[in-house]
Design a protein around this motif. Structure first.
Motif, mmCIF file in Angstrom:
data_model
loop_
_atom_site.group_PDB
_atom_site.id
_atom_site.type_symbol
_atom_site.label_atom_id
_atom_site.label_comp_id
_atom_site.label_asym_id
_atom_site.label_seq_id
_atom_site.Cartn_x
_atom_site.Cartn_y
_atom_site.Cartn_z
ATOM 1 N N ILE A 6 83.754 46.343 75.938
ATOM 2 C CA ILE A 6 84.650 45.932 77.376
ATOM 3 C C ILE A 6 85.201 43.982 77.493
ATOM 4 N N ASP A 7 84.089 43.415 76.809
ATOM 5 C CA ASP A 7 84.528 41.655 76.892
ATOM 6 C C ASP A 7 85.307 41.821 76.252
ATOM 7 N N ARG A 8 85.344 42.970 74.564
ATOM 8 C CA ARG A 8 86.336 42.745 73.307
ATOM 9 C C ARG A 8 87.484 42.880 73.085
ATOM 10 N N GLN A 9 87.883 43.654 74.684
ATOM 11 C CA GLN A 9 89.012 44.391 75.338
ATOM 12 C C GLN A 9 89.571 43.234 75.869
ATOM 13 N N VAL A 10 89.063 42.202 76.913
ATOM 14 C CA VAL A 10 89.050 41.157 77.682
ATOM 15 C C VAL A 10 89.706 40.133 76.800
ATOM 16 N N ARG A 11 88.997 40.077 76.584
ATOM 17 C CA ARG A 11 88.908 38.439 75.263
ATOM 18 C C ARG A 11 90.094 38.953 74.492
#
Length: 180
Positions: A15-20
């Motif tokens: 999820i962090d990667r998608q937000v970034r």
């Protein structure tokens, strides 16, 4: 379509990667409310969301009332609305439209048990004619005397309409006919 989480990757890192990636693409730029402070939830009461909804949608607070109360308020305001009408046909249409909504509510009542009944069209038209005659008498030179008579007749007319509605309702509830 969103991509699936690769096996072996934790949800948090995925999820962090998608937000970034979305931030790098600029998907979060120019969103409504950007740069504004978040509202303080501790200062709001429990119905603040209702107040905000009514304000945002441009509704009156009267739209939150039960249908029976809304109809009673409309019946109470009817003499003022009728006085604004220019023709008998417009008065009849106004009362007929209100009566249609009253009858629809009577067929499937909801909310508190409040006495609501159709408005007598002929009585309303008669009162409208009387008020126009009084108003035209004042404009022709009647003065203050005509105004005091008109207001007394107006309040007497309102009580007659309420008495007729009350009689109609009692006749409907008791199953009998009311002759007034």
């Amino acid at each position: 379509m969103t991509e699936r989480k690769p096996p072996g990757t934790s949800f948090e890192s995925w999820i962090d990667r998608q937000v970034r990636v979305a931030r790098e693409r600029g998907d979060f730029d120019d969103l409504p409310g950007m740069g504004e402070p978040l509202p303080d939830p501790s200062s709001d009461d429990e119905l603040s969301w209702v107040k905000k909804y009514v304000e945002r949608e441009g509704l009156s607070s009267e739209s939150l009332l039960p249908p029976a109360v809304q109809l009673r308020k409309e019946i109470d305001r009817l003499p003022g609305r009728v006085a604004e009408q220019r023709s008998e046909q417009a008065v009849r249409e106004l009362v007929d439209e209100l009566n249609i909504r009253i009858v629809e509510w009577l067929r499937a009542p909801s909310g508190p048990k409040i006495k609501v009944g159709p408005v007598d069209v002929e009585e309303t038209v008669r009162q409208w004619r009387q008020q126009r005659a009084v108003d035209s008498g004042q404009h022709a030179g009647g003065g203050a005397v005509g105004g005091s008579t008109g207001s007394a007749e107006g309040s007497a007319g309102k009580s007659r309409v309420r008495d007729r509605l009350r009689g109609w309702w009692h006749g409907t509830v008791r199953g009998g006919k009311v002759s007034r």
